[in-house]
Each structure stands twice: as C-alpha cells, then as structure tokens.
Motif scaffolding. Sequence first.
Motif, PDB file in Angstrom:
ATOM      1  N   ASP A  14       0.798  -1.255   0.031  1.00 45.07           N
ATOM      2  CA  ASP A  14       0.135   0.066  -0.184  1.00 45.07           C
ATOM      3  C   ASP A  14       0.792   1.316  -0.122  1.00 45.07           C
ATOM      4  N   PRO A  15       0.698   2.117  -0.960  1.00 44.16           N
ATOM      5  CA  PRO A  15       1.541   3.494  -1.090  1.00 44.16           C
ATOM      6  C   PRO A  15       1.437   4.161   0.171  1.00 44.16           C
ATOM      7  N   THR A  16       0.372   4.379   0.916  1.00 47.47           N
ATOM      8  CA  THR A  16       0.282   5.039   2.068  1.00 47.47           C
ATOM      9  C   THR A  16       1.149   4.509   3.273  1.00 47.47           C
ATOM     10  N   ARG A  18       3.624   2.837   2.830  1.00 48.20           N
ATOM     11  CA  ARG A  18       5.067   2.917   2.617  1.00 48.20           C
ATOM     12  C   ARG A  18       5.436   4.347   2.625  1.00 48.20           C
ATOM     13  N   GLU A 104      11.417   6.817  -4.575  1.00 51.96           N
ATOM     14  CA  GLU A 104      10.077   6.473  -5.139  1.00 51.96           C
ATOM     15  C   GLU A 104       8.882   7.293  -4.508  1.00 51.96           C
ATOM     16  N   LEU A 105       9.029   7.455  -3.233  1.00 51.37           N
ATOM     17  CA  LEU A 105       7.690   8.186  -2.290  1.00 51.37           C
ATOM     18  C   LEU A 105       7.707   9.731  -2.630  1.00 51.37           C
ATOM     19  N   THR A 109       3.520  11.448  -5.919  1.00 52.11           N
ATOM     20  CA  THR A 109       2.426  10.380  -5.974  1.00 52.11           C
ATOM     21  C   THR A 109       1.352  11.259  -5.050  1.00 52.11           C
ATOM     22  N   ASP A 111       1.116  11.103  -2.085  1.00 56.21           N
ATOM     23  CA  ASP A 111       0.861  10.130  -1.020  1.00 56.21           C
ATOM     24  C   ASP A 111       1.956  10.481   0.162  1.00 56.21           C
TER      25      ASP A 111
END
Length: 115
Positions: A14-16, A18, A104-105, A109, A111
Amino acid sequence: MSRQLDQVFAALADPTRRAILSMLLEDDMAVTDVAEPFEMSLAAISKHLTILAAAGLITQEKRGRVKWCKLEPDALKSASVWMQGFGQFEPVNLDAFEAFLERELGNGTGDMPES
C-alpha cells in the motif's frame, strides 16, 4: 515464517503505508503527526498503523496521553533473506532500500509530504 512474510509484503503493497514508513525513517512520530499530511481520517491512518504494527514494521508506544510510532529497522530482514533464496537477488542493503523508498515516494505520488 510464511505468515509473517505475507504480512510484511501486504503491508508494503500500500502506498500510504510505504509513505508512513518513509516518514518514520526520520524519527519517531506521534500518531496525529503521522496523520497530518494525509487527506484521510485519523481512524483510517490508525488502520494503516495497525497493519504496519501487525507486520512488525513499526511499534507503537503510549507516552503519557500520546501514542507514538517507531520504525523497526530489522523488520525487513526476513523478507530480505527470503528474496536472497532465489539467488538472483543481492542481499538487501537497508540504506539503499531506504534511499529507494525516499526516491519513489517523493516522485509526486501525492501520498507523501514534501520534505
């Protein structure tokens, strides 16, 4: 061990979650501070934190009236060992993995808060 790996990989999917892990790389944070940059309820963030804690990726501790979250740095070790079993993966360098997550984050994004 299989159940633990399932929980770790599910938590990381899940992106959140991460983004939360990336935030906790800096320092321990109060739950309300973790929730602040996200456009979701405190209850929703609490559910994400529960999943991360169940996977062993974070611990939560009550200090006075405030609940704090702390990243568990060795939590990814079992996943790393599992991936190494395929022989095509190099041992996971956690510093490099941390840098990867930050890159990445931080790619817009939405997020993760801007640093």
